[in-house]
Write a protein that holds these residues in place. Sequence first.
Motif, PDB file in Angstrom:
ATOM      1  N   ILE A  51      37.774  20.030  53.991  1.00 54.97           N
ATOM      2  CA  ILE A  51      38.805  21.051  54.188  1.00 54.97           C
ATOM      3  C   ILE A  51      39.100  21.761  52.870  1.00 54.97           C
ATOM      4  O   ILE A  51      39.231  22.981  52.824  1.00 54.97           O
ATOM      5  CB  ILE A  51      40.084  20.434  54.802  1.00 54.97           C
ATOM      6  N   ASP A  52      39.152  20.996  51.788  1.00 55.24           N
ATOM      7  CA  ASP A  52      39.386  21.587  50.470  1.00 55.24           C
ATOM      8  C   ASP A  52      38.262  22.560  50.110  1.00 55.24           C
ATOM      9  O   ASP A  52      38.513  23.670  49.647  1.00 55.24           O
ATOM     10  CB  ASP A  52      39.501  20.480  49.422  1.00 55.24           C
ATOM     11  N   VAL A  53      37.016  22.151  50.345  1.00 58.52           N
ATOM     12  CA  VAL A  53      35.867  23.011  50.056  1.00 58.52           C
ATOM     13  C   VAL A  53      35.916  24.266  50.915  1.00 58.52           C
ATOM     14  O   VAL A  53      35.681  25.379  50.430  1.00 58.52           O
ATOM     15  CB  VAL A  53      34.540  22.239  50.269  1.00 58.52           C
ATOM     16  N   LEU A  54      36.233  24.112  52.202  1.00 61.36           N
ATOM     17  CA  LEU A  54      36.306  25.284  53.087  1.00 61.36           C
ATOM     18  C   LEU A  54      37.416  26.239  52.668  1.00 61.36           C
ATOM     19  O   LEU A  54      37.226  27.459  52.714  1.00 61.36           O
ATOM     20  CB  LEU A  54      36.492  24.849  54.538  1.00 61.36           C
ATOM     21  N   CYS A  55      38.534  25.705  52.248  1.00 60.36           N
ATOM     22  CA  CYS A  55      39.629  26.573  51.790  1.00 60.36           C
ATOM     23  C   CYS A  55      39.209  27.375  50.561  1.00 60.36           C
ATOM     24  O   CYS A  55      39.464  28.579  50.480  1.00 60.36           O
ATOM     25  CB  CYS A  55      40.876  25.747  51.480  1.00 60.36           C
ATOM     26  N   ARG A  56      38.543  26.723  49.622  1.00 66.69           N
ATOM     27  CA  ARG A  56      38.060  27.438  48.436  1.00 66.69           C
ATOM     28  C   ARG A  56      36.970  28.446  48.806  1.00 66.69           C
ATOM     29  O   ARG A  56      36.903  29.534  48.243  1.00 66.69           O
ATOM     30  CB  ARG A  56      37.556  26.457  47.387  1.00 66.69           C
ATOM     31  N   THR A  57      36.140  28.075  49.773  1.00 68.71           N
ATOM     32  CA  THR A  57      35.088  28.986  50.228  1.00 68.71           C
ATOM     33  C   THR A  57      35.689  30.227  50.866  1.00 68.71           C
ATOM     34  O   THR A  57      35.248  31.348  50.599  1.00 68.71           O
ATOM     35  CB  THR A  57      34.158  28.264  51.233  1.00 68.71           C
ATOM     36  N   ILE A  58      36.688  30.033  51.698  1.00 67.35           N
ATOM     37  CA  ILE A  58      37.357  31.158  52.353  1.00 67.35           C
ATOM     38  C   ILE A  58      37.959  32.086  51.304  1.00 67.35           C
ATOM     39  O   ILE A  58      37.823  33.308  51.384  1.00 67.35           O
ATOM     40  CB  ILE A  58      38.432  30.657  53.333  1.00 67.35           C
ATOM     41  N   GLU A  59      38.603  31.495  50.324  1.00 65.56           N
ATOM     42  CA  GLU A  59      39.206  32.294  49.259  1.00 65.56           C
ATOM     43  C   GLU A  59      38.134  33.093  48.507  1.00 65.56           C
ATOM     44  O   GLU A  59      38.290  34.286  48.242  1.00 65.56           O
ATOM     45  CB  GLU A  59      39.944  31.362  48.291  1.00 65.56           C
ATOM     46  N   GLU A  60      37.021  32.445  48.188  1.00 63.26           N
ATOM     47  CA  GLU A  60      35.938  33.112  47.456  1.00 63.26           C
ATOM     48  C   GLU A  60      35.318  34.226  48.299  1.00 63.26           C
ATOM     49  O   GLU A  60      35.009  35.306  47.783  1.00 63.26           O
ATOM     50  CB  GLU A  60      34.873  32.096  47.045  1.00 63.26           C
ATOM     51  N   LEU A  61      35.129  33.977  49.592  1.00 67.19           N
ATOM     52  CA  LEU A  61      34.583  35.012  50.470  1.00 67.19           C
ATOM     53  C   LEU A  61      35.510  36.223  50.530  1.00 67.19           C
ATOM     54  O   LEU A  61      35.050  37.363  50.481  1.00 67.19           O
ATOM     55  CB  LEU A  61      34.333  34.454  51.870  1.00 67.19           C
ATOM     56  N   ALA A  62      36.804  35.980  50.630  1.00 66.08           N
ATOM     57  CA  ALA A  62      37.769  37.082  50.683  1.00 66.08           C
ATOM     58  C   ALA A  62      37.715  37.914  49.401  1.00 66.08           C
ATOM     59  O   ALA A  62      37.717  39.154  49.449  1.00 66.08           O
ATOM     60  CB  ALA A  62      39.178  36.537  50.909  1.00 66.08           C
ATOM     61  N   VAL A  63      37.624  37.250  48.268  1.00 68.38           N
ATOM     62  CA  VAL A  63      37.549  37.954  46.988  1.00 68.38           C
ATOM     63  C   VAL A  63      36.269  38.785  46.923  1.00 68.38           C
ATOM     64  O   VAL A  63      36.280  39.957  46.534  1.00 68.38           O
ATOM     65  CB  VAL A  63      37.615  36.950  45.810  1.00 68.38           C
ATOM     66  N   ARG A  64      35.153  38.197  47.336  1.00 66.84           N
ATOM     67  CA  ARG A  64      33.880  38.917  47.250  1.00 66.84           C
ATOM     68  C   ARG A  64      33.808  40.084  48.235  1.00 66.84           C
ATOM     69  O   ARG A  64      33.210  41.112  47.918  1.00 66.84           O
ATOM     70  CB  ARG A  64      32.714  37.958  47.433  1.00 66.84           C
ATOM     71  N   LEU A  65      34.409  39.932  49.406  1.00 69.35           N
ATOM     72  CA  LEU A  65      34.477  41.064  50.344  1.00 69.35           C
ATOM     73  C   LEU A  65      35.236  42.217  49.699  1.00 69.35           C
ATOM     74  O   LEU A  65      34.834  43.381  49.794  1.00 69.35           O
ATOM     75  CB  LEU A  65      35.140  40.654  51.659  1.00 69.35           C
ATOM     76  N   SER A  66      36.320  41.894  49.036  1.00 71.26           N
ATOM     77  CA  SER A  66      37.113  42.907  48.338  1.00 71.26           C
ATOM     78  C   SER A  66      36.298  43.567  47.222  1.00 71.26           C
ATOM     79  O   SER A  66      36.332  44.794  47.051  1.00 71.26           O
ATOM     80  CB  SER A  66      38.371  42.255  47.763  1.00 71.26           C
ATOM     81  N   HIS A  67      35.543  42.758  46.477  1.00 73.80           N
ATOM     82  CA  HIS A  67      34.695  43.310  45.420  1.00 73.80           C
ATOM     83  C   HIS A  67      33.631  44.236  45.996  1.00 73.80           C
ATOM     84  O   HIS A  67      33.362  45.303  45.427  1.00 73.80           O
ATOM     85  CB  HIS A  67      34.018  42.200  44.618  1.00 73.80           C
ATOM     86  N   CYS A  68      33.029  43.828  47.106  1.00 75.17           N
ATOM     87  CA  CYS A  68      32.005  44.683  47.736  1.00 75.17           C
ATOM     88  C   CYS A  68      32.587  46.045  48.081  1.00 75.17           C
ATOM     89  O   CYS A  68      31.960  47.080  47.829  1.00 75.17           O
ATOM     90  CB  CYS A  68      31.446  44.023  49.003  1.00 75.17           C
ATOM     91  N   GLU A  69      33.764  46.042  48.645  1.00 74.02           N
ATOM     92  CA  GLU A  69      34.407  47.303  49.010  1.00 74.02           C
ATOM     93  C   GLU A  69      34.669  48.156  47.764  1.00 74.02           C
ATOM     94  O   GLU A  69      34.446  49.367  47.762  1.00 74.02           O
ATOM     95  CB  GLU A  69      35.704  47.038  49.765  1.00 74.02           C
ATOM     96  N   ARG A  70      35.133  47.528  46.692  1.00 70.92           N
ATOM     97  CA  ARG A  70      35.394  48.256  45.447  1.00 70.92           C
ATOM     98  C   ARG A  70      34.097  48.830  44.869  1.00 70.92           C
ATOM     99  O   ARG A  70      34.055  49.990  44.453  1.00 70.92           O
ATOM    100  CB  ARG A  70      36.070  47.346  44.416  1.00 70.92           C
TER     101      ARG A  70
END
Length: 129
Positions: A36-55
Amino acid sequence: MNVVEKIITLEQKESVRLDPDRLKGLCAHLGDTNAIDVLCRTIEELAVRLSHCERFWRQRDWTELRKCARSLVAIADQAGMTVLARVASDVVQTVEAGDAVGTGATLNRLIRVGEKSLTAVWDQQDLSV
């Protein structure tokens, strides 16, 4: 003067799929709490990278957009987010082809699928499946 009598709005719905075997494997390998800890960090990282892609798209920084989308492929695949990984791969392909219009379309789809994928993981009641 032309009059439009009927306007049709296209509603874009994306279906996402989580690989339950991948989630089970994470839980079996790491234990429920660590998974669960790994998935939470993964979700956070995916959200950040999606934002970077858009930028990067707005800045027309094709090199960084390609690099960021490629990292999304790897992260999403490891987390069992098969559709997200596939769409991120499509973004990489359109960038490599020099297709700005195609990149814009697939990037928008990536963002839609990404948001739904992240929500789908959060909505899992029992991550140990």
